[in-house]
Design a protein around this motif. Sequence first.
Motif, mmCIF file in Angstrom:
data_model
loop_
_atom_site.group_PDB
_atom_site.id
_atom_site.type_symbol
_atom_site.label_atom_id
_atom_site.label_comp_id
_atom_site.label_asym_id
_atom_site.label_seq_id
_atom_site.Cartn_x
_atom_site.Cartn_y
_atom_site.Cartn_z
ATOM 1 N N ARG A 1 0.830 -1.205 0.000
ATOM 2 C CA ARG A 1 0.000 0.000 0.000
ATOM 3 C C ARG A 1 0.863 1.254 0.000
ATOM 4 N NH1 ARG A 1 -5.460 -1.484 -0.869
ATOM 5 N NH2 ARG A 1 -5.585 -3.646 -0.167
ATOM 6 N N VAL A 2 0.319 2.309 -0.555
ATOM 7 C CA VAL A 2 1.001 3.604 -0.570
ATOM 8 C C VAL A 2 0.728 4.259 0.779
ATOM 9 C CG1 VAL A 2 1.166 5.833 -1.714
ATOM 10 C CG2 VAL A 2 0.732 3.771 -3.071
ATOM 11 N N ALA A 3 1.641 4.028 1.708
ATOM 12 C CA ALA A 3 1.418 4.463 3.087
ATOM 13 C C ALA A 3 2.744 4.848 3.734
ATOM 14 C CB ALA A 3 0.755 3.344 3.886
ATOM 15 N N TRP A 4 2.635 5.661 4.783
ATOM 16 C CA TRP A 4 3.821 6.014 5.563
ATOM 17 C C TRP A 4 3.474 5.944 7.034
ATOM 18 C CZ3 TRP A 4 5.147 10.784 8.324
ATOM 19 C CH2 TRP A 4 4.070 11.671 8.466
ATOM 20 N N GLY A 5 4.515 5.832 7.860
ATOM 21 C CA GLY A 5 4.278 5.775 9.289
ATOM 22 C C GLY A 5 5.574 5.910 10.065
ATOM 23 N N TYR A 6 5.421 6.221 11.353
ATOM 24 C CA TYR A 6 6.554 6.299 12.261
ATOM 25 C C TYR A 6 6.815 4.905 12.840
ATOM 26 C CZ TYR A 6 6.011 11.359 11.967
ATOM 27 O OH TYR A 6 5.928 12.650 11.511
ATOM 28 N N GLU A 7 8.033 4.430 12.671
ATOM 29 C CA GLU A 7 8.420 3.115 13.211
ATOM 30 C C GLU A 7 7.448 2.013 12.800
ATOM 31 O OE1 GLU A 7 10.918 1.627 14.642
ATOM 32 O OE2 GLU A 7 12.136 3.423 14.541
ATOM 33 N N ASN A 8 6.982 2.064 11.556
ATOM 34 C CA ASN A 8 6.028 1.064 11.062
ATOM 35 C C ASN A 8 6.617 0.380 9.836
ATOM 36 O OD1 ASN A 8 3.907 -0.428 10.039
ATOM 37 N ND2 ASN A 8 2.368 1.154 10.362
ATOM 38 N N ARG A 9 7.067 -0.853 10.014
ATOM 39 C CA ARG A 9 7.724 -1.560 8.917
ATOM 40 C C ARG A 9 6.744 -2.190 7.936
ATOM 41 N NH1 ARG A 9 11.845 -2.010 12.889
ATOM 42 N NH2 ARG A 9 13.933 -1.610 11.979
ATOM 43 N N THR A 10 5.451 -2.076 8.166
ATOM 44 C CA THR A 10 4.494 -2.518 7.142
ATOM 45 C C THR A 10 4.245 -1.422 6.121
ATOM 46 O OG1 THR A 10 2.418 -1.784 8.193
ATOM 47 C CG2 THR A 10 3.325 -3.919 8.899
#
Length: 431
Positions: free
Chosen positions: A303-312
């Motif tokens: 998925r086109v996604a971003w996150g903090y400390e999220n390796r998925t």
Amino acid sequence: MQDSTKAFFAAICDMNGILRGKRLPAGAISKVLQDGTRMPMSSIGVDIWGTDVAGTCLTLEQGDLDGMCLPTGRGQLDLGWPAGHCPLVPLWMSKEDGSPYFADARHLLADVVARFAAQGLTPVVATEVEFYLTDPSGKPPEQASAGFDSIYSIAELADNAAFLDEIYATAAACDIQVEAATAEGAPRQFEFNLMHQADAVKAADDTLFFRQIIRNSARRHGYEACFMAKPFVGHAGSGLHVHFSVLDGEGRNIFDDGTPLGSDALRHAVAGLLETMAETSLVFAPHLNSFRRLSPGSLAPTRVAWGYENRTSAVRIPAGPGVARRIEHRVAGADANPYVVLAAILGSALYGMDLTLTPPEPVSSNSHALDLPQIAGNWHRALDWFRASDKAARILHPEFVMAFAACKQQEQDVFAAQVTDFEMKTYRQTL
């Protein structure tokens, strides 16, 4: 020049990230280091099998004209080919008039870095290189080793200490700074982290040369190094993760605002990465096998996604001190061309920063399970999106987009014409 040197390789890097060139006698090295050599322009755009790509119209239509292959300034490098001392002189290709030939992705990356420099900015880049050590007989890893997914195994690192030590020594002699080595999430799968550096073109050079060092060392130790994105269905894929930050003219990290969230510039860069990600999927997953890695249920993104400390998520913001605030881009497979990968990532980040784009909310759960835009789910869709993308042509270069799309189209056509063993087993006696 060492006395043992009888010959050297003069080579360019093609669009698939494969070194191609000539073996020349040692007496020619001074001339090549000064003036370069000539090779057909078509040689940088051949397909994965080394066949001319008809869609570039460089062979019969234009008489297979030569390009100028000029030294990159790196000199000669001993990457450890086993057949005696035969160093590499790395080259990059320009047109007859001296202008860049943008099918050579090193020019793409240099152009992106120049865009940063025009704004007084410098990207700081590091790559993480994953691969499998495989048995030359073709045995799967569960037969060739203990067979357990023992991530971060000290025992596996200890068992392969001679191999790892040789890689560190060969890399150091080539001015490639290597940090940690880890045993990854499958038997005989390893990862090396290369050091951050404020020269993105050298970072891509180092990644390309480092993969060759690994291949050469693996052969000497009785293995083959495999950089396929997903060589084994039941085991983890191999990625080429990229970490980067950006420095201003005073050497300050513009992604750092003193908080764990990072600056507006960081968020603009993230937004640019997300805005272009689907249309540039082909850059990060350039082969048929690449898309077996990008599947739900793994830490490779879909998925086109971003996150903090999220390796998925496809784009991750690691924790740590503010001075090291950075972005990790997790989409590319180990099979991708590092020049194209870095050009697309840095170009997309600058695109977002220039337009002050705003990203969606960061993801804090399993991004695979969320209703978000998708990275291209297969090779054919990725090619269609890339070929039609105005953003890809803007961030990279129309000349590269045309040549790369033609190459991938030819490869897809060849694969589509094959009758596989599985296809035969399925239909031969049942229909």
